[in-house]
Design a protein around this motif. Structure first.
Motif, PDB file in Angstrom:
ATOM      1  N   UNK A 103      -5.405   2.071  -5.492  1.00  0.00           N
ATOM      2  CA  UNK A 103      -5.398   3.424  -4.905  1.00  0.00           C
ATOM      3  C   UNK A 103      -5.996   4.238  -5.871  1.00  0.00           C
ATOM      4  N   UNK A 104      -6.908   5.135  -5.932  1.00  0.00           N
ATOM      5  CA  UNK A 104      -7.289   6.063  -6.879  1.00  0.00           C
ATOM      6  C   UNK A 104      -6.351   7.011  -7.373  1.00  0.00           C
ATOM      7  N   UNK A 105      -6.219   7.585  -8.657  1.00  0.00           N
ATOM      8  CA  UNK A 105      -5.530   8.825  -9.021  1.00  0.00           C
ATOM      9  C   UNK A 105      -6.372   9.999  -8.808  1.00  0.00           C
ATOM     10  N   UNK A 106      -5.536  11.134  -9.234  1.00  0.00           N
ATOM     11  CA  UNK A 106      -6.191  12.255  -9.072  1.00  0.00           C
ATOM     12  C   UNK A 106      -7.756  12.595  -9.968  1.00  0.00           C
ATOM     13  N   UNK A 107      -7.686  11.778 -11.193  1.00  0.00           N
ATOM     14  CA  UNK A 107      -8.702  12.076 -12.006  1.00  0.00           C
ATOM     15  C   UNK A 107      -9.596  10.796 -11.734  1.00  0.00           C
ATOM     16  N   UNK A 142       0.849  -1.298   0.116  1.00  0.00           N
ATOM     17  CA  UNK A 142       0.002   0.017  -0.066  1.00  0.00           C
ATOM     18  C   UNK A 142       0.950   1.314  -0.209  1.00  0.00           C
ATOM     19  N   UNK A 143       1.940   1.189   0.960  1.00  0.00           N
ATOM     20  CA  UNK A 143       2.709   2.483   0.835  1.00  0.00           C
ATOM     21  C   UNK A 143       3.565   2.632  -0.534  1.00  0.00           C
ATOM     22  N   UNK A 144       3.766   1.516  -1.029  1.00  0.00           N
ATOM     23  CA  UNK A 144       4.526   1.512  -2.527  1.00  0.00           C
ATOM     24  C   UNK A 144       3.507   2.170  -3.739  1.00  0.00           C
ATOM     25  N   UNK A 192       1.230   9.093  -5.888  1.00  0.00           N
ATOM     26  CA  UNK A 192       1.522  10.557  -5.934  1.00  0.00           C
ATOM     27  C   UNK A 192       2.536  10.926  -6.944  1.00  0.00           C
ATOM     28  N   UNK A 193       3.357   9.984  -7.403  1.00  0.00           N
ATOM     29  CA  UNK A 193       4.325  10.749  -8.616  1.00  0.00           C
ATOM     30  C   UNK A 193       3.279  10.548  -9.910  1.00  0.00           C
ATOM     31  N   UNK A 194       2.609   9.733 -10.217  1.00  0.00           N
ATOM     32  CA  UNK A 194       1.854   9.807 -11.326  1.00  0.00           C
ATOM     33  C   UNK A 194       0.676  11.187 -11.166  1.00  0.00           C
ATOM     34  N   UNK A 195       0.200  11.304  -9.947  1.00  0.00           N
ATOM     35  CA  UNK A 195      -0.480  12.556  -9.593  1.00  0.00           C
ATOM     36  C   UNK A 195       0.075  13.754  -9.917  1.00  0.00           C
ATOM     37  N   UNK A 196       1.359  13.831  -9.700  1.00  0.00           N
ATOM     38  CA  UNK A 196       2.423  14.900  -9.890  1.00  0.00           C
ATOM     39  C   UNK A 196       2.248  15.298 -11.318  1.00  0.00           C
ATOM     40  N   UNK A 197       2.550  14.263 -12.428  1.00  0.00           N
ATOM     41  CA  UNK A 197       2.256  14.543 -13.882  1.00  0.00           C
ATOM     42  C   UNK A 197       1.058  14.942 -14.049  1.00  0.00           C
TER      43      UNK A 197
END
Length: 603
Positions: free
Chosen positions: A279-283, A51-53, A59-64
């Protein structure tokens, strides 16, 4: 000396078997509980690590994605781009150039945009030309507003807001470029109507680059889901995935926060049980999922179980050996010595053996055996001494035997001679002495009524009255007549009266009075107070009178006050007995406390 052997029999065998059985049962219980605990902890650790990974990856993908969305929103809100979208003249070069410059400046201002976007197209609803920025140089087809709006998925993106998944860019002919098409509407600044669109093609690098940069374990699979479209990460690419899963149970309780979904699933393609951590992404509708094989978990559990089993077996062997040696030292050797000690006693050796007195329970048995042997030896010696004394006493009794009738007849003769010679005092003293002697020698019963005891006191006082020339007086006060029928030990009051005369009144050198007061208390116990107006006693004298043998008169030799006190306590209990109150130079009161028991002779 023969060395004792540890025989597996009797109590020692039972202790060993019970202890080993207990150790085995406890070990099994510990092993089971440990297996459950370790399994749960390993599962929690495995899930939470994954889950942490996944969280870090999201978080990295959401940043992009956030950079791309910020870029799109900037374009939508810019007035020059709005002016371009509202302009219906396709030859308005100034408006188009200004809008293009704005888009290009924003595009170049963020270095991450060029890596995450394949194409950016600004188009208006009332014009045919477009503003386009694309990194690739090998596009061979022309791109126009019509070619964009005629795409089969354009209406879904703009009207239904549906995602169409990962597609190949339709405008590239020399190579295949994977992208995710996105479209956002540009609204009129003052009216609620759409005046254009920002069409973008999101590069799959925005998803794959963060995955590649993070350590990807070989026993796990990563999935990217866009609504109903599922893709599997493989060799830095996202490929359509046909894997299907069946839910076994929901494990969200193990999640670190409420954003993560944890499911245990059955993979219908590989026929194995896996954990899916999503885990959901920003979209909205976009998810990153890690599929963890249970083989990792089972391998860790088996390894931990094996280590626990070895540890428990080793502990069991150590406990068994330790118990064997402990029983040999604390049971076998002491029991062997005790057996030999008992054999010696059987053979007549009653001497004490300190070597059998250890500092434990068997040592207590050894001490008891030694004490018993000494007691038996003392009893044998005492028995011999008693036999000798018995023979001596029997001889003395034969020498001192006197016929009691001869003594009574003699006293009666003295009485009649005194009466004939008109000496009433001698007659009264002789009568009193006769009754006392008769009472001493009569019967073996230890208790009499208070009434009878008072009669004996009067007889004794009569003798003492004539001895002292009539200077002493005796008063008897009885509050309750029925108390006279209560029992008392024979010759309990006479020694107290004797003490009052010899040690209370006589040292005073003047006349004195002795008062006997009989009454009962609230508890119905009987009180007999013997009070004299003699010289009194201090505290030390009172203690000695009650606890130490003192001087005794001739008649009641060996029946002192301390003896009376002990006799009363022995017969009736520690609550009862004698109690003294005194004031030096004033008085002495000795209270006899008795239970209210009716004398059998009076019933």
């Amino acid at each position: 000396m023969d060395k004792p052997r540890f025989k597996l029999s009797g109590i020692r065998l039972r202790i060993l078997i019970i202890t080993i059985s207990t150790v085995v049962c406890i070990s099994i219980a510990i092993l089971f509980a440990g297996y459950q605990t370790v399994s749960k902890n390993l599962l929690i650790n495995l899930i939470q690590t994954s889950e942490t990974k996944v969280s870090f990856l999201c978080n990295s993908i959401n940043s992009n994605i956030s950079n791309v969305k910020t870029f799109i929103n900037t374009c939508k809100a810019n007035r020059k781009i709005m002016s371009f979208a509202m302009e219906n003249l396709t030859n308005s070069s100034r408006v188009k150039r200004d809008a293009h410059d704005i888009v290009f400046e924003n595009y170049k201002a963020n270095k991450g945009i060029s890596q995450n976007l394949v194409r950016v197209v600004i188009l208006g609803t009332e014009r045919d030309d477009i503003i386009q920025i694309v990194e690739a140089t090998n596009s061979s087809t022309s791109v126009s507003a019509e070619s964009i709006t005629s795409l089969p998925y354009f209406d879904k993106l703009t009207q239904n807001k549906e995602s169409v998944g990962i597609l190949s860019d339709p405008f590239f002919t020399t190579k295949k470029v994977s992208m995710i098409p996105m479209a956002e509407s540009i609204y009129h600044p003052f009216e609620d109507k759409v005046i254009g669109y920002v069409f973008t093609e999101l590069s799959t690098n925005a998803i794959t680059d963060p995955i590649r940069e993070n350590i990807h374990e070989p026993n796990t699979d990563l999935y990217f889901r866009i609504d109903s479209h599922l893709y599997k990460y493989n060799n830095n690419a996202l490929e359509p995935c046909r894997d299907s899963f069946t839910l076994i149970d929901n494990m969200d309780a193990y999640a670190l926060d409420n954003k993560t979904e944890i499911r245990r699933m059955f993979n219908n393609e590989t026929s194995e049980i896996v954990f899916l951590i999503s885990r959901p992404l920003e979209i909205s509708g976009w998810y990153i999922t890690e599929c963890v094989s249970t083989d990792i978990f089972l391998h860790s559990v088996q390894k931990s179980f094996k280590n626990m089993l070895i540890l428990i077996l080793a502990a069991g062997v150590i406990i068994t050996i330790t118990l064997y040696l402990f029983l040999y030292k604390t049971v076998t050797v002491p029991v062997s010595k005790l057996q030999k000690r008992i054999k010696k006693i059987e053979n007549g050796d009653f001497s004490r053996d300190p070597s059998t007195e250890w500092n434990h329970e068997l040592g207590d048995i050894g001490r008891t055996i030694n004490n018993l042997s000494e007691t038996v030896q003392d009893m044998v010696v005492q028995r011999v001494e008693d036999e000798k004394k018995k023979n001596e006493y029997e001889y003395k009794m034969l020498q001192s035997q006197i016929n009691p009738h001869f003594l009574y007849n003699t006293l009666n003769s003295i009485k009649w001679m005194a009466t004939i010679q008109n000496a009433p005092g001698i007659a009264e003293m002789t009568t009193a002495l006769s009754r006392l002697m008769k009472s001493v020698s009569k019967g073996t019963k230890n208790t009499i009524s208070i009434k009878r005891e008072l009669e004996l006191v009067k007889d004794y006082f009569t003798i003492q009255k004539y001895r002292y020339g009539g200077i002493i007086t005796l008063n008897i006060i009885n509050d309750e007549p029925e108390l006279l029928s209560c029992e008392i030990l024979k010759f309990s009051l006479q020694p107290i009266v004797e003490n009052a005369i010899f040690h209370g009144i006589e040292p005073k050198g003047t006349a004195g009075t002795i008062t006997i007061h009989i009454y009962s208390d609230e508890a119905k116990d009987v009180h007999i107070d013997i009070t004299d107006d003699g010289i009194g006693m201090d505290d030390e004298t009172m203690f000695k009178v009650l606890n130490e043998p003192g001087d005794s008169a001739v008649f009641f030799k060996e029946i002192g006050i301390s003896n009376v006190n002990k006799r009363l306590q022995y017969n009736y209990g520690d609550k009862y007995g004698l109690f003294i109150k005194s004031e030096v130079g004033e008085y002495t009161t000795i209270t006899v406390l008795l239970p209210n028991i009716k004398c059998e002779d009076e019933l």
